[in-house]
Design an enzyme around this catalytic site. Structure first.
Site, PDB file in Angstrom:
ATOM      1  N   THR B  34       0.819  -1.214   0.000  1.00  0.00           N
ATOM      2  CA  THR B  34       0.000   0.000   0.000  1.00  0.00           C
ATOM      3  C   THR B  34       0.855   1.267   0.000  1.00  0.00           C
ATOM      4  O   THR B  34       1.898   1.326   0.641  1.00  0.00           O
ATOM      5  CB  THR B  34      -0.919  -0.013   1.231  1.00  0.00           C
ATOM      6  OG1 THR B  34      -1.651  -1.241   1.225  1.00  0.00           O
ATOM      7  CG2 THR B  34      -1.887   1.149   1.222  1.00  0.00           C
ATOM      8  N   GLY B  73       3.030  -3.305   8.092  1.00  0.00           N
ATOM      9  CA  GLY B  73       3.167  -3.627   9.512  1.00  0.00           C
ATOM     10  C   GLY B  73       4.613  -3.897   9.885  1.00  0.00           C
ATOM     11  O   GLY B  73       5.346  -4.537   9.129  1.00  0.00           O
ATOM     12  N   GLU B 316      -6.557  -6.149   3.583  1.00  0.00           N
ATOM     13  CA  GLU B 316      -6.664  -7.379   2.787  1.00  0.00           C
ATOM     14  C   GLU B 316      -7.943  -7.391   1.955  1.00  0.00           C
ATOM     15  O   GLU B 316      -8.578  -8.426   1.802  1.00  0.00           O
ATOM     16  CB  GLU B 316      -6.624  -8.615   3.698  1.00  0.00           C
ATOM     17  CG  GLU B 316      -5.360  -8.750   4.505  1.00  0.00           C
ATOM     18  CD  GLU B 316      -4.110  -8.684   3.637  1.00  0.00           C
ATOM     19  OE1 GLU B 316      -4.186  -9.021   2.446  1.00  0.00           O
ATOM     20  OE2 GLU B 316      -3.061  -8.265   4.160  1.00  0.00           O
TER      21      GLU B 316
HETATM   22  C1  LIG Z   1      -4.367  -1.881  10.366  1.00  0.00           C
HETATM   23  C2  LIG Z   1      -3.893  -1.899   8.946  1.00  0.00           C
HETATM   24  C3  LIG Z   1      -2.785  -2.670   8.594  1.00  0.00           C
HETATM   25  C4  LIG Z   1      -2.311  -2.681   7.283  1.00  0.00           C
HETATM   26  N1  LIG Z   1      -1.192  -3.412   6.976  1.00  0.00           N
HETATM   27  C5  LIG Z   1      -0.678  -3.351   5.713  1.00  0.00           C
HETATM   28  C6  LIG Z   1       0.543  -4.025   5.374  1.00  0.00           C
HETATM   29  O1  LIG Z   1       1.171  -4.696   6.198  1.00  0.00           O
HETATM   30  N2  LIG Z   1       1.028  -3.888   4.106  1.00  0.00           N
HETATM   31  C7  LIG Z   1       0.367  -3.152   3.168  1.00  0.00           C
HETATM   32  O2  LIG Z   1       0.841  -3.057   2.055  1.00  0.00           O
HETATM   33  N3  LIG Z   1      -0.801  -2.511   3.446  1.00  0.00           N
HETATM   34  C8  LIG Z   1      -1.337  -2.585   4.697  1.00  0.00           C
HETATM   35  N4  LIG Z   1      -2.516  -1.924   4.992  1.00  0.00           N
HETATM   36  C9  LIG Z   1      -3.228  -1.158   3.943  1.00  0.00           C
HETATM   37  C10 LIG Z   1      -4.533  -1.809   3.521  1.00  0.00           C
HETATM   38  O3  LIG Z   1      -4.280  -2.991   2.807  1.00  0.00           O
HETATM   39  C11 LIG Z   1      -5.388  -0.836   2.685  1.00  0.00           C
HETATM   40  O4  LIG Z   1      -5.644   0.287   3.473  1.00  0.00           O
HETATM   41  C12 LIG Z   1      -6.686  -1.484   2.265  1.00  0.00           C
HETATM   42  O5  LIG Z   1      -6.421  -2.367   1.212  1.00  0.00           O
HETATM   43  C13 LIG Z   1      -7.764  -0.482   1.833  1.00  0.00           C
HETATM   44  O6  LIG Z   1      -7.330   0.226   0.717  1.00  0.00           O
HETATM   45  P1  LIG Z   1      -7.432   1.827   0.667  1.00  0.00           P
HETATM   46  O7  LIG Z   1      -6.898   2.354   1.937  1.00  0.00           O
HETATM   47  O8  LIG Z   1      -6.829   2.231  -0.629  1.00  0.00           O
HETATM   48  O9  LIG Z   1      -9.001   2.129   0.630  1.00  0.00           O
HETATM   49  P2  LIG Z   1      -9.776   2.893  -0.546  1.00  0.00           P
HETATM   50  O10 LIG Z   1      -9.844   2.024  -1.743  1.00  0.00           O
HETATM   51  O11 LIG Z   1      -9.233   4.262  -0.706  1.00  0.00           O
HETATM   52  O12 LIG Z   1     -11.246   2.944   0.094  1.00  0.00           O
HETATM   53  C14 LIG Z   1     -11.891   4.171   0.469  1.00  0.00           C
HETATM   54  C15 LIG Z   1     -13.360   4.074   0.112  1.00  0.00           C
HETATM   55  O13 LIG Z   1     -13.483   4.027  -1.306  1.00  0.00           O
HETATM   56  C16 LIG Z   1     -14.323   2.962  -1.676  1.00  0.00           C
HETATM   57  N5  LIG Z   1     -13.915   2.432  -2.989  1.00  0.00           N
HETATM   58  C17 LIG Z   1     -12.670   2.355  -3.513  1.00  0.00           C
HETATM   59  N6  LIG Z   1     -12.727   1.787  -4.736  1.00  0.00           N
HETATM   60  C18 LIG Z   1     -14.021   1.487  -4.991  1.00  0.00           C
HETATM   61  C19 LIG Z   1     -14.722   0.893  -6.081  1.00  0.00           C
HETATM   62  N7  LIG Z   1     -14.091   0.471  -7.165  1.00  0.00           N
HETATM   63  N8  LIG Z   1     -16.062   0.750  -5.994  1.00  0.00           N
HETATM   64  C20 LIG Z   1     -16.721   1.160  -4.898  1.00  0.00           C
HETATM   65  N9  LIG Z   1     -16.121   1.734  -3.829  1.00  0.00           N
HETATM   66  C21 LIG Z   1     -14.776   1.904  -3.878  1.00  0.00           C
HETATM   67  C22 LIG Z   1     -14.179   1.937  -0.566  1.00  0.00           C
HETATM   68  O14 LIG Z   1     -15.306   1.104  -0.502  1.00  0.00           O
HETATM   69  C23 LIG Z   1     -14.050   2.830   0.664  1.00  0.00           C
HETATM   70  O15 LIG Z   1     -15.328   3.170   1.138  1.00  0.00           O
HETATM   71  C24 LIG Z   1      -2.989  -1.911   6.303  1.00  0.00           C
HETATM   72  C25 LIG Z   1      -4.118  -1.156   6.659  1.00  0.00           C
HETATM   73  C26 LIG Z   1      -4.569  -1.143   7.963  1.00  0.00           C
HETATM   74  C27 LIG Z   1      -5.785  -0.330   8.326  1.00  0.00           C
END
Ligand SMILES: Cc1cc2nc3c(=O)[nH]c(=O)nc-3n(C[C@H](O)[C@H](O)[C@H](O)COP(=O)(O)OP(=O)(O)OC[C@H]3O[C@@H](n4cnc5c(N)ncnc54)[C@H](O)[C@@H]3O)c2cc1C
Ligand SMILES: Cc1cc2nc3c(=O)[nH]c(=O)nc-3n(C[C@H](O)[C@H](O)[C@H](O)COP(=O)(O)OP(=O)(O)OC[C@H]3O[C@@H](n4cnc5c(N)ncnc54)[C@H](O)[C@@H]3O)c2cc1C
Ligand SMILES: [Ca+2]
Lengths: 568, 568
Positions: B34, B73, B316
């Protein structure tokens, strides 16, 4: 709560003595009602205040573990006085729970006084800047004048006199609940402001190759998460205003010993407090999740909103219990309506048109029909009335079969909660709509504002009809086609509100400083803010983290077999 | 994630080199996918890995603000290596996202290496013992062998070769999601254990004068909060086991290059991950609120469960996006069913009985009929199928009117999420019921266990039919009488489960030490535990709190007018 309680329950002489000291911060008070063993059931409190006629004093005492006061805000370290709610005992006879002012700490040294143990109850989900405390009293003596005596009184020879109206002391409770209703809007509106602004900036997934990624606010699912909350936030704004207006009106009546509004206001504040806090708290968490991963950061500004406000569902009347109280009032009102007696206020609809509403059906023929506020309101009114009536009939049936009233009522308590919630939602939506319809239309701008607010009202209504459609289908008031119509209208409204969303959250006028959010910034520079705030985080003061030298490096160098020698 | 990713995506030589170092803790890895600007859309990642043929190296680089890695993480302070997901570039041409092992810190000193900025992203809602980090790379060079090459490969002369199956790298993702499904049970079960035990100890309100107060677990509303969660916890236990079994089965097939199970397993894990985390997280908060005021204390042991697990709905695969992926699979499967093609696995019901299920109605004639698992399952199966079919028909209609497929699909995305959730709930309930029915009946004890588990299954089913009744009424599959029957059965089950509730939570066998809860203690001594833990709280080490002398006492002594002289 300490000052409102004094204002509500102290007599004039007591007010003259204590309120100036409170206002100059000489007396810092806490409202000490809840105990380890009793919160909701105030009558069950175990702290005692025993009158000692020989000394004209009360002896305030914690007789057992569960009687320890637990939760009062600011009690642990800050307050020097507590209003202790305790069982009044005179000559071995109990006279119910009353308020007693007990000095906890010395004015000069702030040291805890003799016979008193006071401390912090420990870490909480939120509001950790408030030092909620516990209090154990060992036969602490206070002058007789320290019992609040506006309503009930104890005179020097130990004679107890009762208040005129048993409901008079409800005033403080109603005030605090009304304030909670009025405050809900600030929490949900902040969460929605942050989420809408971030959803404009955030882009994720290309709609097609080599096109710019879609702003997430353009996904229908994202709109369905946020716009109903935006609608609810505006609704709560209007409902809060109406709540405080009714409270003032009731206060003016109470000054003249007129308690006619109290039962109605008590039922309304109970139901609205439960419903507004429920919608606000669930909504904050929906808004937080709508931010994706970054919503899990404290820098999002949404975490603290949830952590702090989520307790509003529990204090000042736990929501389930509040709904049950409202339900009792609804059953009583319906009984009056059934025998043709007049009922007024928020329940008046139960008696309307000779109760013909029982048989009425939804009149909508097309999605557009649901954009008429009266069609929406009719549906919610019917649902609430039908639910109450169904329970009343089932109760009657059980009782005619010989069931005990209390046991029978208990066996419908889940349904009673649903009915009270349905009633509260109807009255809330009615207040929302009435408030919008009252707005002026003197300029074209005002007309436009009124139009968009009406759309928000319809969206909120259509959202709850869709997501709780079973309640409207259950008795055939609606059929599946109606639900589809209202759903179609709701989806259409999402698209209509989309271009107005930013202006609508800007309308709340929260400043960046107050939002304290890297994601909800007015200027949209969310990513640079996140990086800046993270770089300033204390953990980044040194490259090598805590414990690395002692624990991590030996493991890396010598493998996982290394034995760490304890330093304890 | 670092080790599973190596196991899934490294070739044999790479595994031989890296895995032993990981297992001896010499290499501490983090999975760095990410970025500030991209999480869900992995293809949109902006970090680059450019091949330099002259040196046989990749240059890994952060070209802009939004490309900064954010969230991995243990990356901030702990890890010395990262698996960096980056856009592979050879001779100016992009070849998609691949994994590259980058050493972040020195083995001997743990100091950050040249060209790398790494830090902590700041405070989070929960799991603050994990140091999630950010990472900025300035043209960092790594050997070509550090690209994971089990599937895609780059050889020394810069030739790129593609994997056999585009879906092969899904393996790691499926593994992690399956693990989340299997872990959900531990969270919801702990919350329910604490809440049920406390509800036995806690008493509030006398049913009648001079009677002992009622144990709150005897209130129907309290049972309605907790017993469906108890039922869900047992359901998730069985579903987690089945999930891991399917995962193993798929793994064995993948070893033989057989990808036949992957699409089905991918859809199932996506939907189950979304649904189980949704139910678990919402349930933990319901359980927390059921504790009244004391549930707001960290000592309740429920706060941390919510704070830590709530992010499982986001990482995930964000749940909304997962449901949309599952929905796409459902639409495809339905299309196959409509043209009479065979469909297998979790979606096979869509094609059953020549799709006669479309017209079928609920066969129940009495509340007791709903205690037949097949009647419950039929309802959930019908709902899921009906929802998918309704969308498919509406989509077809729109497309026949000339709408663009993607725009049309987008306009149904809220409904698609509902359909995917309904499908996931059906398959989850089916797995729950099948698992229970498979249990042995060889002793009378086992028969009793099976009976109570079957009741829990029926309770979970009846709970969702009641609370989501609109979905079952919409097309006339049920009528209001059916909903009333299933509701009546549900209430009856609450009373039947009440005497078994303690044994059922004891059955989870969580030790006090693991629960870490003053309220969920096995011995029930909740009030003395609260007092003891509070007294030990650091804030209670001194009587006079922080800031009292400097700020509070001057205010108390001189009144609120005092000017505090800043010490900064
Ligand atoms: C506690 C924690 C630990 C983590 N650990 C790791 C790690 O070890 N390594 C790593 O790489 N990452 C890690 N992450 C990151 C995590 O994998 C991402 O935050 C997660 O995949 C969500 O992606 P985003 O933040 O881009 O959400 P976004 O995609 O930006 O979501 C935001 C909103 O947009 C909506 N949305 C986005 N696209 C669409 C679509 N096509 N259609 C409809 N709605 C949509 C979603 O539903 C949501 O409501 C971690 C995150 C957390 C919170
Ligand atoms: C942040 C915070 C601040 C507070 N500040 C103060 C303060 O300043 N001063 C003060 O005195 N107190 C304070 N309190 C205490 C607060 O007022 C009580 O915790 C609250 O009234 C809930 O009561 P309880 O804890 O007894 O809940 P309980 O009544 O024990 O509730 C537990 C469960 O039992 C159920 N239940 C109980 N009775 C019934 C019934 N009859 N029918 C159906 N279900 C029932 C409830 O619905 C709930 O699910 C504070 C609490 C919090 C969380
Ligand atoms: Ca519903």
């Amino acid at each position: 709560m300490f000052i409102p309680a004094l204002e509500g329950q102290a007599d004039d002489k007591q007010k003259d003595k204590w309120l100036p000291m409170c206002r100059s911060y000489k007396v810092i008070g806490t409202y000490a009602q809840t105990e380890l063993g009793h919160g909701s059931n105030v009558r069950g409190l175990e702290t005692t205040a025993t009158f000692d006629k020989s000394k004209d004093e009360f002896i305030v005492h914690t007789p057992c573990l569960t009687a320890i006061k637990w939760w009062p805000g600011n009690m642990a370290k800050t307050a020097n006085h507590a209003l202790v709610m305790a069982q009044l005992i005179i000559d071995g006879k109990k006279y119910g729970v009353h308020g007693f002012i007990v000095q906890l700490r010395d004015f000069e040294t702030h040291k805890v006084r003799a016979g008193i143990e006071v401390g912090d109850i420990g870490p909480k989900f939120g509001i950790n800047m408030v030092d909620n405390g516990f209090l154990k009293l060992n036969h602490v003596r206070i002058p007789r004048e320290n019992m609040l005596m506006r309503f009930a009184k104890v005179d020097a020879d130990g004679t107890f006199s009762k208040p005129n109206h048993s409901k008079l002391s409800y005033g403080t409770m109603v005030f605090v609940r009304a304030t909670i209703v009025d405050t809900c809007y600030k929490y949900i509106a902040r969460a929605v402001t942050i989420a809408v602004r971030y959803s404009i900036v955030r882009r994720q997934f290309e709609p097609a190759k080599n096109q710019p990624e879609t702003q997430i606010i353009d996904y229908q699912t994202q709109q369905f998460k946020l716009f109903p909350l935006l609608a609810a936030a505006y609704g709560m704004f209007f409902v809060g205003k109406e709540m405080m207006r009714l409270y003032q009106l009731n206060n003016e009546k109470l000054q003249k010993d007129d308690v006619s509004l109290l039962p109605e206001l008590h039922a309304l504040t109970s139901g609205w407090k439960a419903l507004t806090t429920e919608i606000a708290c669930a909504g904050i968490e929906v808004a937080r999740r709508s931010l994706g991963g970054h919503g899990y950061m404290v820098f999002s500004g949404v975490i603290n909103l949830f952590q702090d406000w989520v307790s509003s569902q529990t204090y000042e009347g736990e929501n389930t219990i509040l709904y049950l109280q409202t339900a009792r009032y609804l059953l009583k009102s319906l009984q009056r309506a059934v025998v043709g007696k007049k009922i007024t206020g928020s329940v008046s609809y139960l008696g309307e048109r000779g109760m013909a509403w029982v048989e009425e059906k939804c009149a909508a023929k097309s999605p557009a029909d649901f954009s008429n506020p009266s069609v929406i309101l009719h549906a919610f009114q019917h649902r609430a009335g039908r639910m109450i009536l169904t329970i009343a009939q089932a109760l009657q049936q059980k009782i005619s079969e010989g069931a005990d009233l209390q046991a029978a009522t208990g066996s419908f308590s889940v349904d009673l909660v649903s009915a009270a919630r349905a009633h509260s939602m109807y009255t809330l939506l009615k207040t929302y709509s009435d408030s919008v319809e009252k707005l002026p239309e003197t300029t074209s701008d005002l007309v436009a504002v009124k139009q968009i607010l009406r759309k928000l009202f319809i969206l909120m209504g259509s959202y709850y009809i869709e997501t709780e459609s079973g309640d409207f289908l259950y008795d055939g008031y609606m059929n599946g086609k109606h639900v589809q119509m209202v759903t179609d209208l709701g989806r259409d409204l999402l698209s209509q509100i989309r271009p107005e969303a930013v202006a609508l959250v800007d309308g709340f006028d929260f400043h960046d400083h107050f939002l304290n959010s890297a994601l909800g910034r007015y200027d949209g520079k969310v990513y640079s803010a996140l990086l800046e705030w993270a770089r300033e985080s204390p953990l980044n003061n040194s490259d090598i983290g805590p414990g690395v030298k002692e624990f991590l490096l030996p493991t890396i160098t010598h493998g996982g077999e290394v034995r760490i020698v304890s330093r304890m």
